[in-house]
Write a protein that holds these residues in place. Structure first.
Motif, short mmCIF file in Angstrom:
data_model
loop_
_atom_site.label_atom_id
_atom_site.label_comp_id
_atom_site.label_asym_id
_atom_site.label_seq_id
_atom_site.Cartn_x
_atom_site.Cartn_y
_atom_site.Cartn_z
N LEU A 10 0.99 -1.32 -0.01
CA LEU A 10 0.08 0.00 0.00
C LEU A 10 0.77 1.29 -0.08
CD1 LEU A 10 -2.81 -1.02 2.64
CD2 LEU A 10 -3.39 -1.31 -0.29
N LYS A 11 1.77 1.65 0.92
CA LYS A 11 2.71 2.30 0.94
C LYS A 11 3.30 2.60 -0.99
CE LYS A 11 5.74 5.33 2.95
NZ LYS A 11 6.48 5.98 2.14
N MET A 12 3.69 1.71 -0.67
CA MET A 12 5.16 1.57 -2.69
C MET A 12 3.56 2.07 -3.62
SD MET A 12 7.54 -1.32 -1.76
CE MET A 12 7.66 -2.25 -3.23
N ALA A 13 1.96 1.77 -3.53
CA ALA A 13 1.85 1.58 -4.34
C ALA A 13 1.28 3.04 -4.07
CB ALA A 13 -0.15 1.26 -3.79
N ASP A 14 1.53 3.75 -2.94
CA ASP A 14 1.49 5.25 -2.56
C ASP A 14 1.93 6.01 -3.45
OD1 ASP A 14 -0.12 7.91 -1.55
OD2 ASP A 14 1.96 7.09 -0.12
N GLU A 15 3.40 5.81 -3.52
CA GLU A 15 4.75 6.33 -3.64
C GLU A 15 4.62 6.90 -5.18
OE1 GLU A 15 7.41 4.99 -0.37
OE2 GLU A 15 8.19 4.41 -2.33
N MET A 16 4.30 5.34 -5.31
CA MET A 16 4.22 5.09 -7.34
C MET A 16 3.14 6.76 -8.23
SD MET A 16 5.99 3.62 -9.14
CE MET A 16 7.51 2.39 -8.35
N THR A 17 2.06 7.35 -7.30
CA THR A 17 0.95 8.48 -7.73
C THR A 17 2.11 9.97 -7.48
OG1 THR A 17 0.80 8.71 -5.62
CG2 THR A 17 -0.79 7.13 -7.02
N ARG A 18 3.27 9.62 -6.81
CA ARG A 18 4.17 11.13 -6.99
C ARG A 18 5.28 11.10 -7.31
NH1 ARG A 18 1.62 12.31 -2.08
NH2 ARG A 18 0.36 11.44 -0.52
N PRO A 19 5.67 12.18 -7.69
CA PRO A 19 6.91 12.39 -8.10
C PRO A 19 7.79 10.77 -7.75
CG PRO A 19 6.29 14.31 -7.04
CD PRO A 19 5.65 13.48 -7.09
N PRO A 20 9.11 11.27 -8.67
CA PRO A 20 8.92 11.61 -9.93
C PRO A 20 7.85 10.68 -11.14
CG PRO A 20 10.66 9.95 -9.34
CD PRO A 20 9.49 10.55 -8.67
N TRP A 92 10.46 3.12 -0.05
CA TRP A 92 10.71 2.37 -0.42
C TRP A 92 11.03 1.42 -2.37
CZ3 TRP A 92 11.73 -1.62 2.82
CH2 TRP A 92 11.10 -1.35 4.42
N SER A 93 10.41 2.60 -2.70
CA SER A 93 9.94 2.36 -4.77
C SER A 93 11.83 3.35 -5.06
CB SER A 93 8.93 3.10 -5.08
OG SER A 93 8.01 3.24 -4.56
N SER A 94 12.92 4.39 -4.15
CA SER A 94 13.25 4.43 -4.08
C SER A 94 14.96 4.10 -4.62
CB SER A 94 13.45 6.26 -4.66
OG SER A 94 13.39 6.28 -2.57
N MET A 95 14.75 2.85 -3.85
CA MET A 95 15.21 1.99 -3.15
C MET A 95 15.62 1.07 -4.67
SD MET A 95 14.43 -0.61 0.00
CE MET A 95 14.49 0.61 1.28
N ASP A 96 17.05 0.66 -4.56
CA ASP A 96 17.08 -0.18 -5.47
C ASP A 96 16.79 -1.73 -5.70
OD1 ASP A 96 18.90 -1.72 -7.20
OD2 ASP A 96 20.64 -1.82 -6.97
N ASP A 98 16.73 -4.90 -6.00
CA ASP A 98 17.13 -5.30 -5.81
C ASP A 98 17.10 -5.18 -3.99
OD1 ASP A 98 18.73 -6.24 -8.08
OD2 ASP A 98 21.01 -6.36 -7.35
N VAL A 99 17.91 -4.10 -3.26
CA VAL A 99 17.22 -3.85 -2.08
C VAL A 99 15.98 -3.88 -2.08
CG1 VAL A 99 17.39 -2.48 -0.16
CG2 VAL A 99 19.23 -1.71 -1.82
N LYS A 100 14.85 -3.86 -2.60
CA LYS A 100 13.58 -4.52 -2.38
C LYS A 100 12.99 -5.79 -2.66
CE LYS A 100 11.24 -1.86 -5.50
NZ LYS A 100 10.97 -1.15 -6.02
N GLY A 101 13.75 -6.45 -3.22
CA GLY A 101 13.67 -8.11 -3.56
C GLY A 101 14.42 -8.98 -2.57
N ASP A 102 15.61 -7.83 -1.68
CA ASP A 102 15.74 -8.53 -0.59
C ASP A 102 14.46 -8.64 0.17
OD1 ASP A 102 18.14 -9.08 -1.99
OD2 ASP A 102 19.28 -7.55 -1.74
N ILE A 103 14.30 -7.25 0.56
CA ILE A 103 13.17 -7.37 1.80
C ILE A 103 12.19 -7.83 1.36
CG2 ILE A 103 11.76 -5.83 2.88
CD1 ILE A 103 13.85 -3.34 1.61
N TYR A 104 11.33 -8.28 0.19
CA TYR A 104 10.89 -9.46 -0.11
C TYR A 104 10.45 -11.03 0.15
CZ TYR A 104 6.45 -6.53 -1.80
OH TYR A 104 5.25 -5.94 -2.25
N GLU A 105 11.95 -11.02 -0.19
CA GLU A 105 12.69 -12.83 0.03
C GLU A 105 13.38 -12.56 1.23
OE1 GLU A 105 15.20 -13.20 -3.24
OE2 GLU A 105 13.66 -12.70 -4.29
#
Length: 358
Positions: A10-20, A92-96, A98-105
């Motif tokens: 939900l947080k990352m979906a929210d970030e996607m609606t903002r710049p950039p 969260w969205s501006s992370m590389d 890979d970092v996101k992938g690592d968090i998820y995994e």
């Protein structure tokens, strides 16, 4: 941990609606992150419960992500702390990726431990995925499948490759194709499939019906569709058991060989079955990269039958031998087999095989 993945999404979906990024919202505002941030106490808990319920009824991928989502955090103070202190401060969205992938995994490995039957999940190292995708070179007009999709590493790798190499030159139809028809995956474990769908959705893939089929044993039958690219790392385990996800979402296994008309031989060896299955999934001239353990290369009997047919009917052009211990138990060699499907002809298609021992 499953709750954290919902909140993160939900947080990352929210970030996607903002710049950039400035993308159109993918989550209805009344169930979005902003709303959660404004509430506290019992009101927050009740709204979160209601949101999960309503999001699970949405069409397409969003509904799939929140299907059967249960609010397990009963304490409003804990929920508020997670939202405000833990998740909100980080972009969260501006992370590389890979970092996101690592968090998820990391979360995934944890939720596999928490579920009564850990599903033997293991992950393909991202460097390997990237290397394989670079070799296969998917294009904007391809269709890419993974019958053992995991968290959609190969599918996302292919999508990112096309965006990186062709992004500027894509026409409107190719863009739509990339967003709605480019990837297709099957994943047996519902929680893993949920993460795969989140991953794809946050990257801008938005297809209805959902491109990841959850709770499906892809070996159970021929899905009928054919693809120009298949990249996959099937689950290890010598014996094939037909796995069924029951109503409660638990795995049940029946110990049987798969009887399929499109297979060259009936065997209980899971990897050999996956190899036969991906051959079925390929269009003529389709390209495949599949990770296989050594037993597929050297086993007699059914193994020999499968290899003989594969060499005859496909151009098996490259074998990459990986260093030991990348993901199987220590000491088992893993390999990546690259081959192209070909039209029927009398003489075998494979004339030379290039072996690269890494």
């Amino acid at each position: 941990t499953e709750q954290i993945t919902f909140l993160l999404f939900l947080k990352m979906a929210d970030e996607m609606t903002r710049p950039p990024y400035k993308r159109a919202a993918i989550v209805p505002a009344k169930f979005g992150w902003e709303r959660l941030m404004r509430l506290e106490g019992d009101e927050l808990e009740a709204h979160y419960r209601h949101s999960l319920e309503e999001l699970g009824k949405q069409p397409g991928m969003l509904g799939e992500i929140f299907k059967k989502a249960r609010p397990d955090i009963q304490n409003p103070a804990t929920l508020r702390r997670l939202i405000v202190d833990l998740i909100e401060p980080v972009k969260w969205s501006s992370m590389d990726a890979d970092v996101k992938g690592d968090i998820y995994e990391g979360l995934l490995a944890k939720s596999a431990e928490e579920s009564p039957k850990g599903a033997g999940q293991y992950f393909t190292p991202r460097e390997l995925i990237k290397g394989i995708v670079d070799c296969v070179q998917p294009g904007p007009d391809d269709t890419v499948a993974d019958p053992a999709a995991g968290t959609a590493g190969f599918l996302l790798g292919a999508y990112d490759y096309v965006v990186r190499h062709h992004g500027k030159n894509l026409d409107k139809d190719q863009r739509r194709h990339l967003r709605t028809k480019f990837v297709k995956g099957w994943e047996l474990v519902p929680n893993t499939a949920r993460l795969a769908i989140m991953n794809l959705y946050l990257h801008g893939i938005d297809a209805d019906p959902c491109p990841i089929q959850s709770g499906v044993d892809s070996l159970a039958g021929d899905p009928g569709a054919r693809f120009s690219v298949v990249m996959t790392n099937p689950p290890f385990g010598k014996k094939s058991t037909i796995a069924v996800v029951n109503e409660a979402g638990d795995l049940e296994k029946e110990d049987t060989a798969y009887e399929r008309q499109d297979f060259w031989t009936s065997t209980k060896n899971k990897q050999l079955n996956f190899l036969q299955h991906v051959k079925t999934l390929l269009k003529i001239n389709g390209r495949c990269a599949i990770v296989v353990p050594d037993n597929v290369l050297f086993e007699g009997g059914a193994g020999e039958t499968v290899r003989r047919n594969l060499l005859k009917q496909c151009d098996v052009h490259t074998l990459l031998r990986l260093p030991t211990g990348i993901f199987y138990a220590q000491g088992v060699k893993a390999n990546v087999l690259f081959f192209d499907a070909k039209p029927a002809q009398e003489k075998p298609w494979t004339s030379k095989l290039w072996v690269y021992d890494f």
